[in-house]
Design an enzyme around this catalytic site. Structure first.
Site, PDB file in Angstrom:
ATOM      1  CB  CYS A 267      -1.028  -0.008   1.119  1.00 20.87           C
ATOM      2  SG  CYS A 267      -0.360  -0.042   2.761  1.00 20.87           S
ATOM      3  CE  LYS A 268       1.612   4.026   4.585  1.00 22.23           C
ATOM      4  NZ  LYS A 268       0.295   4.622   4.368  1.00 22.23           N
TER       5      LYS A 268
END
Lengths: 267, 157
Positions: free
Chosen positions: B118-119
């Site tokens: 997600c990052k």
């Protein structure tokens, strides 16, 4: 919007009767344990519903084995319990006049098949897995903007709604994930996985509308995934065959599992 | 964001450089299929007098449109390290662990410890000036899970 509430209810209430037995070679006591029966929600996950099963069988296995992790087997294969229960049933048992219900699952405490299935020995791990799927689905639908704008308490409410089988609690939050944002009346992409008979799945970036703005159907999705054999396949989900002309956007809103993915099995 | 075409192009470039450097990366799976191939390398390492084999895979995440690094660690008897053991070996003790979870390998569809993607997308934007964002990303995040890329790889970034 997911407006057909009766459908959402019906899907939510799907349950499967399961008969658990302990793998005979692992019985250490003289007396064989009784079988254990459980009615399990299709939308839940095995690691969330089998505490009682573990408690029932563990006293029959050797003391030096009972600190080992329990796992489940069906038909000679470890059950991939990071998949929702209903998906596993559709995938492994399928459909037909003779489903052989209750579903017979064999319980093991030895030789955890660590290369094949996830270690989900705490509810926190199941929650992390569930939230990761939910986030991924939101990345596909709304570029991840809805999940990231939610507060921790919303995430908790989704999870406890699922865990405690509370439809209203779950849908009060999930409704936001099923909304369409801004100018368009559809998601960016449809979160789905399509499973073949061997249990492998495929994903693809599929939009719910065509370039001309026409609503796509389940049939269009199959054509995109399997151009050569789309006419010869059927799709099973939640124990039923959705008609091929069902709009994808509607399917995504109403027939997705709590992880916000459509899990479709090829038959 | 990287699409699959870009990802596989960067993957092949990294593999060619690895061949020149005799660094041991291999492309496995089906290169012709969308999200069908990945880069793999096995790295043996001694930890507390035990030999461990780290199996690193660089895979593509279709939903996020980013690369993902996943790995498993094996003992010489073939058994796999569990999450808490990996955390200990990697020196993460006492740090939040939920960045590292078991996820399905997108090609093999078996559990691998995976750094959550997600990052990664923000990070990839940061590498947008690189000629090979895949290599830039891997050399930055690899060391957190014990994977160090040789300096020579910087020539393709």
């Amino acid at each position: 919007m997911a407006n057909d509430r009766e459908i959402l209810r019906e899907i939510w209430e799907g349950k499967i009767p399961v008969r658990f037995t302990l793998y005979p070679d692992e019985v250490y006591e003289l007396q064989q344990p009784d079988e254990f029966y459980l009615m399990v929600p299709r939308l839940s996950y095995f690691p969330l519903v089998i505490d009682k099963v573990k408690k029932h069988f563990i006293r029959y296995v050797s003391n030096d084995k009972n600190d080992q992790e329990m796992w489940l087997e069906y038909d000679g294969q470890p059950v991939k319990w990071h998949f929702p229960i209903g998906l596993l049933f559709d995938l492994l048992v399928g459909t037909g006049p003779d489903l052989g219900l209750p579903w017979h699952i064999v319980v093991h405490f030895e030789k955890f098949p660590e290369t094949q299935i996830f270690r989900l020995n705490s509810k926190d791990l199941v929650e992390a897995h569930f939230m990761a799927c939910l986030k991924e689905a939101d990345v596909l639908k709304h570029r991840g903007q809805i999940v990231s704008s939610m507060q921790k308490k919303d995430h908790n409410q989704l999870w406890s709604g699922l865990q405690n089988d509370k439809f209203d609690q779950f849908w009060a939050v999930n409704r936001k994930l099923m909304e369409v944002s801004g100018e368009v009346d559809h998601f960016k992409y449809i979160p789905f996985r399509i499973y073949d008979i061997e249990g492998f799945y495929k994903q693809k970036l599929v939009k719910p509308v065509s370039d001309e703005g026409q609503r796509k159907t389940l049939n269009d999705l199959l054509m995109e995934m399997y151009p050569k054999r789309a006419t010869s396949v059927k799709v099973l989900t939640h124990g039923m065959f959705p008609p091929l002309n069902t709009p994808l956007q509607w399917m995504s809103e109403h027939l997705s599992y709590p992880d916000n993915f459509l899990h479709l099995c090829l038959v | 964001m990287l699409d699959w075409e870009e990802f596989s192009k960067h993957l092949s470039q990294m593999k060619s450089l690895s061949d020149e450097l005799l660094d041991g990366w291999a492309i496995l799976g089906k290169t012709g299929t969308e999200n069908g191939a990945y880069l793999a390398k096995k790295v043996p390492r001694l930890f507390e007098e035990a030999l461990l084999l780290f199996e690193y895979n660089v895979v593509y995440d279709l939903s996020y449109g980013v690369p993902k690094l996943c790995f498993n660690v094996f003992r010489t008897d073939g058994s796999m390290l569990q999450l808490n053991e990996c955390i200990h070996v990697l020196g993460f003790d006492g740090e939040p662990v939920l960045v590292l979870t078991q996820m399905d390998h997108p090609v093999l569809q078996r559990p691998f410890f995976t750094l959550h993607p997600c990052k990664t997308s923000e990070f990839m934007d940061f590498c947008s000036n690189s000629k090979n964002p895949l290599v830039s990303w891997l050399s930055a995040i690899g060391p957190t899970v014990g994977l160090n890329l040789a300096n020579e790889y910087s020539q393709c970034t």
